[in-house]
Motif scaffolding. Structure first.
Motif, PDB file in Angstrom:
ATOM      1  N   UNK A 112       0.812  -1.226   0.000  1.00  0.00           N
ATOM      2  CA  UNK A 112       0.000   0.000   0.000  1.00  0.00           C
ATOM      3  C   UNK A 112       0.838   1.266   0.000  1.00  0.00           C
ATOM      4  N   UNK A 113       1.793   1.346   0.895  1.00  0.00           N
ATOM      5  CA  UNK A 113       2.582   2.566   1.043  1.00  0.00           C
ATOM      6  C   UNK A 113       3.429   2.821  -0.199  1.00  0.00           C
ATOM      7  N   UNK A 114       3.895   1.759  -0.830  1.00  0.00           N
ATOM      8  CA  UNK A 114       4.645   1.899  -2.072  1.00  0.00           C
ATOM      9  C   UNK A 114       3.777   2.518  -3.148  1.00  0.00           C
ATOM     10  N   UNK A 115       2.526   2.080  -3.216  1.00  0.00           N
ATOM     11  CA  UNK A 115       1.599   2.597  -4.219  1.00  0.00           C
ATOM     12  C   UNK A 115       1.288   4.068  -3.963  1.00  0.00           C
ATOM     13  N   UNK A 116       1.141   4.442  -2.715  1.00  0.00           N
ATOM     14  CA  UNK A 116       0.699   5.793  -2.376  1.00  0.00           C
ATOM     15  C   UNK A 116       1.829   6.814  -2.354  1.00  0.00           C
ATOM     16  N   UNK A 117       3.044   6.404  -1.951  1.00  0.00           N
ATOM     17  CA  UNK A 117       4.125   7.359  -1.697  1.00  0.00           C
ATOM     18  C   UNK A 117       5.400   7.012  -2.456  1.00  0.00           C
ATOM     19  N   UNK A 118       5.262   6.640  -3.727  1.00  0.00           N
ATOM     20  CA  UNK A 118       6.422   6.210  -4.510  1.00  0.00           C
ATOM     21  C   UNK A 118       7.526   7.265  -4.515  1.00  0.00           C
ATOM     22  N   UNK A 119       7.185   8.491  -4.880  1.00  0.00           N
ATOM     23  CA  UNK A 119       8.192   9.540  -5.021  1.00  0.00           C
ATOM     24  C   UNK A 119       8.881   9.831  -3.704  1.00  0.00           C
ATOM     25  N   UNK A 120       8.097   9.970  -2.627  1.00  0.00           N
ATOM     26  CA  UNK A 120       8.697  10.256  -1.322  1.00  0.00           C
ATOM     27  C   UNK A 120       9.624   9.138  -0.881  1.00  0.00           C
ATOM     28  N   UNK A 121       9.235   7.894  -1.129  1.00  0.00           N
ATOM     29  CA  UNK A 121      10.055   6.760  -0.705  1.00  0.00           C
ATOM     30  C   UNK A 121      11.391   6.729  -1.434  1.00  0.00           C
ATOM     31  N   UNK A 122      11.383   7.065  -2.714  1.00  0.00           N
ATOM     32  CA  UNK A 122      12.621   7.015  -3.491  1.00  0.00           C
ATOM     33  C   UNK A 122      13.528   8.208  -3.212  1.00  0.00           C
ATOM     34  N   UNK A 123      12.934   9.352  -2.876  1.00  0.00           N
ATOM     35  CA  UNK A 123      13.720  10.570  -2.742  1.00  0.00           C
ATOM     36  C   UNK A 123      14.111  10.890  -1.303  1.00  0.00           C
ATOM     37  N   UNK A 124      13.246  10.549  -0.334  1.00  0.00           N
ATOM     38  CA  UNK A 124      13.514  10.932   1.048  1.00  0.00           C
ATOM     39  C   UNK A 124      14.705  10.159   1.600  1.00  0.00           C
ATOM     40  N   UNK A 125      15.793  10.860   1.838  1.00  0.00           N
ATOM     41  CA  UNK A 125      17.036  10.300   2.382  1.00  0.00           C
ATOM     42  C   UNK A 125      17.656   9.237   1.475  1.00  0.00           C
ATOM     43  N   UNK A 126      17.008   8.949   0.360  1.00  0.00           N
ATOM     44  CA  UNK A 126      17.547   8.029  -0.661  1.00  0.00           C
ATOM     45  C   UNK A 126      18.006   6.696  -0.050  1.00  0.00           C
ATOM     46  N   UNK A 127      17.127   6.137   0.769  1.00  0.00           N
ATOM     47  CA  UNK A 127      17.423   4.854   1.421  1.00  0.00           C
ATOM     48  C   UNK A 127      16.854   3.690   0.625  1.00  0.00           C
ATOM     49  N   UNK A 128      15.688   3.885   0.019  1.00  0.00           N
ATOM     50  CA  UNK A 128      14.966   2.804  -0.646  1.00  0.00           C
ATOM     51  C   UNK A 128      15.482   2.609  -2.069  1.00  0.00           C
ATOM     52  N   UNK A 129      15.713   1.344  -2.438  1.00  0.00           N
ATOM     53  CA  UNK A 129      16.204   1.011  -3.776  1.00  0.00           C
ATOM     54  C   UNK A 129      15.094   0.528  -4.695  1.00  0.00           C
ATOM     55  N   UNK A 130      14.075  -0.131  -4.130  1.00  0.00           N
ATOM     56  CA  UNK A 130      13.011  -0.728  -4.932  1.00  0.00           C
ATOM     57  C   UNK A 130      11.659  -0.378  -4.315  1.00  0.00           C
ATOM     58  N   UNK A 131      10.720   0.058  -5.162  1.00  0.00           N
ATOM     59  CA  UNK A 131       9.351   0.332  -4.742  1.00  0.00           C
ATOM     60  C   UNK A 131       8.423  -0.467  -5.650  1.00  0.00           C
ATOM     61  N   UNK A 132       7.576  -1.315  -5.063  1.00  0.00           N
ATOM     62  CA  UNK A 132       6.675  -2.160  -5.860  1.00  0.00           C
ATOM     63  C   UNK A 132       5.289  -2.160  -5.241  1.00  0.00           C
ATOM     64  N   UNK A 133       4.287  -1.790  -6.038  1.00  0.00           N
ATOM     65  CA  UNK A 133       2.902  -1.790  -5.578  1.00  0.00           C
ATOM     66  C   UNK A 133       2.325  -3.187  -5.495  1.00  0.00           C
ATOM     67  N   UNK A 134       1.093  -3.323  -4.980  1.00  0.00           N
ATOM     68  CA  UNK A 134       0.491  -4.644  -4.781  1.00  0.00           C
ATOM     69  C   UNK A 134       0.303  -5.453  -6.054  1.00  0.00           C
ATOM     70  N   UNK A 135       0.265  -4.795  -7.224  1.00  0.00           N
ATOM     71  CA  UNK A 135       0.068  -5.525  -8.476  1.00  0.00           C
ATOM     72  C   UNK A 135       1.373  -5.737  -9.232  1.00  0.00           C
ATOM     73  N   UNK A 136       2.512  -5.456  -8.614  1.00  0.00           N
ATOM     74  CA  UNK A 136       3.799  -5.499  -9.322  1.00  0.00           C
ATOM     75  C   UNK A 136       4.757  -6.548  -8.773  1.00  0.00           C
ATOM     76  N   UNK A 137       4.253  -7.507  -7.992  1.00  0.00           N
ATOM     77  CA  UNK A 137       5.164  -8.481  -7.387  1.00  0.00           C
ATOM     78  C   UNK A 137       5.824  -9.394  -8.413  1.00  0.00           C
ATOM     79  N   UNK A 138       5.158  -9.635  -9.530  1.00  0.00           N
ATOM     80  CA  UNK A 138       5.789 -10.459 -10.579  1.00  0.00           C
ATOM     81  C   UNK A 138       7.049  -9.782 -11.127  1.00  0.00           C
ATOM     82  N   UNK A 139       7.110  -8.463 -10.987  1.00  0.00           N
ATOM     83  CA  UNK A 139       8.231  -7.695 -11.524  1.00  0.00           C
ATOM     84  C   UNK A 139       9.400  -7.599 -10.544  1.00  0.00           C
TER      85      UNK A 139
END
Length: 576
Positions: A176-203
């Motif tokens: 859920x949080x990946x789907x809602x806050x993609x940009x913040x997760x990738x940019x804030x402190x640049x800690x997160x490498x991968x963001x995947x929403x609930x429909x993207x697990x195959x990827x």
């Protein structure tokens, strides 16, 4: 004056460039002109062009390689792999999961792990051993999101320590949080490498491969079809398991973020669900919980389900929806019927339902099938008809109470649980007191009570105001909790003296001398650890263990936030 000079110089420079360009074009385009007329010259040019066109190269000549290579060689030369070259490094990498939120996220963790295992990853339950840390997140309430942000700060320290190692730590945020806050997760402190929403697990294998190559990647695209029907989750929950049957929601309640993080509602085919339940039965699982954001609006339009094209939605009396009637497909009652027949010794539960989707045929099936638990989650959210309308719930207080009465008439002794939100936009003190009175009037065995938390993207965010002060929300929540505990005590003390069938979950957290489990109504029971007879005629007692069904006689009741029953136990056979 200086500006005028610069402008004249610029115009002069442009004129010179255009003049040179014209001279060059005349050199390329010059032709010999005979003394014949202009029309004759044009006809000659057209004739010459047609001749060259008819005898010139074809389209197939253009797509041939200029080096003379065959089309197969050319394809092999330019063909690129979907995943970056990794030389089998995924086989050596260990992934560590942390799951937050609801049971759907527990099931999604199992789906994601199933996909990554096929991709060559190894799962570890030790954070210190992990090469990849994946957080399966919840975005329903602000507190859940804050928990994730705090956790990412801790993981950032671990990641920094691993920067110079041969396998730097990679961090991913799923759900859920990946789907809602993609940009913040990738940019804030640049800690997160991968963001995947609930429909993207195959990827995930591709996203992680790119992350191992140094890129920061995301895929949060929502799907109208993805239900992971062909992915068999890898269960690690002992004798109980969750089986996802629907994803997404079409109800569009004004406070809810689910339609925007999980997308539109879609159902998994009956055949796929039955295959998973049979697999769990073979593994010795004794309890299956069917999952969905609106689980009882299930509608399978694939295969045999598509033949029921003339059947529309069947709603509870007095309830409505914001969407049009959905025609065709196998419904929730059909699914429950088939699942309950897989193994009569497996208990069947389901969550989370919507009150609108409890027609009589579903209630009658619950009463008839002994392995479908006589426990229904009936989210009310509010006891005020005015607030329910603002929430876009599709029913009134009166319709909800009529449904409760109908449920108890068809299923005597049914256990009811509910959700309540206090402090919703515009809620008055009178509205709040109606929620308090509804809790008293219904008498729930279990309830989940929350203060309202505004979510972006929802209708409430765009059209309503979060106008209830935090201290008022807190006071109202405490009052709801106190009221619920008082009424739950009355309801659950009625179990004293009764005999209950309990599925043993394991050792009690309070004492190693006690075991714990749950009865049909999902009430937790605690009983002393001792060997018991399987049947009254047996002479040799057996050790009670997790996964056993035990007949218990309730001797007392106490509550520490959750209802529990102290009981004396007698071992029963495994038949429900």
């Amino acid at each position: 004056m200086m500006s005028a000079r610069r402008l004249r110089f610029l115009v002069f420079s442009v004129q010179k460039c255009l003049s040179r360009l014209a001279d060059k074009c005349r050199g390329y385009c010059s032709v010999s002109v005979s003394s014949t007329s202009t029309n004759e010259t044009d006809e000659t040019r057209v004739s010459t062009f047609k001749t060259k066109l008819s005898s010139g190269p074809t389209f197939h000549d253009f797509i041939k390689s200029s080096s003379g290579k065959s089309s197969t060689e050319t394809q092999q030369e330019h063909e690129e792999s979907y995943l970056p070259e990794e030389s089998g490094l995924a086989q050596l990498r260990k992934v560590y999961f942390e799951t937050y939120g609801c049971q759907m996220n527990v099931n999604d963790t199992e789906i994601a792990w199933s996909i990554l295992q096929k991709g060559g990853y190894v799962r570890t339950h030790e954070l210190s051993e992990a090469d990849v840390v994946l957080l399966v997140t919840c975005s329903i309430r602000e507190k859940a999101e804050q928990t994730i942000w705090n956790r990412l700060k801790h993981l950032a320290v671990l990641k920094k320590k691993r920067l110079k190692s041969s396998t730097p730590l990679k961090i991913g945020v799923l759900g859920c949080m990946a789907e809602r806050l993609k940009t913040e997760l990738l940019e804030k402190e640049r800690v997160v490498d991968v963001v995947a929403g609930p429909d993207a697990y195959r990827d995930l294998p591709r996203l992680l491969a790119l992350a191992h190559g140094g890129q920061r990647t995301s895929n949060v695209l929502l799907s109208l079809e993805e239900a992971y029907a062909d992915v068999m989750p890898i269960h690690h929950s002992g004798h109980s398991a969750f089986v996802s049957i629907t994803r997404g929601c079409d109800n569009m309640c004004s406070y809810c973020i689910v339609p925007f993080t999980w997308g539109r509602e879609r159902s998994r085919p009956v055949s796929s669900i039955l295959e998973e339940v049979r697999m769990l039965s073979d593994q010795g699982v004794k309890e299956v919980t069917l999952l969905g954001q609106n689980v009882n609006s299930y509608r399978d339009v694939s295969g045999d389900g598509a033949s029921n094209s003339g059947l529309g939605s069947r709603l509870s009396r007095g309830f409505s929806t914001v969407y049009r009637d959905k025609q065709g497909g196998l419904r929730f009652a059909d699914l429950l019927h088939h699942v309950s027949l897989v193994n009569p010794d497996i208990r069947i539960r389901f969550t989370s339902p919507h009150p609108k989707d409890f027609p009589d045929e579903v209630l009658q099936l619950l009463q008839e099938r002994r392995n479908i638990c006589k426990q229904i989650h009936l989210p009310a959210q509010s006891g005020s008809s005015r607030v329910l309308q603002t929430m876009r719930r599709g029913y009134t207080r009166e319709a909800y109470l009529e449904l409760v009465e109908n449920i108890r008439k068809i299923i005597p002794g049914v256990s009811l649980s509910s959700d309540f939100i206090t402090g919703f936009c515009g809620e008055t003190e009178e509205d709040h007191q109606q929620s308090v009175s509804l809790i008293r009037e219904v008498g729930y065995n279990v309830a989940f009570l929350f203060a309202y938390s505004m979510r972006k993207k929802t209708q409430a965010y765009h059209r309503l105001g979060d106008d209830i002060p935090a201290e008022v929300k807190k006071r109202r929540l405490e009052e709801l909790i106190c009221t619920f505990r008082e009424e739950a005590t009355k309801v659950n003390t009625r179990l004293i003296g009764s005999t209950q069938l309990v599925l043993v979950e394991g050792e009690s957290k309070k004492s190693s001398q006690d075991l714990c489990g749950r009865n049909d109504g999902n009430v937790k029971v605690i009983f002393p650890r001792k060997d018991l007879l399987s049947y009254p005629t047996d002479t040799n007692p057996v050790t009670v263990k997790a996964g056993d069904y035990v007949l218990v006689k309730v001797s007392s009741y106490f509550s520490l936030g959750k209802p529990r029953c102290r009981i004396t136990a007698i071992k029963g056979n495994s038949d429900i």
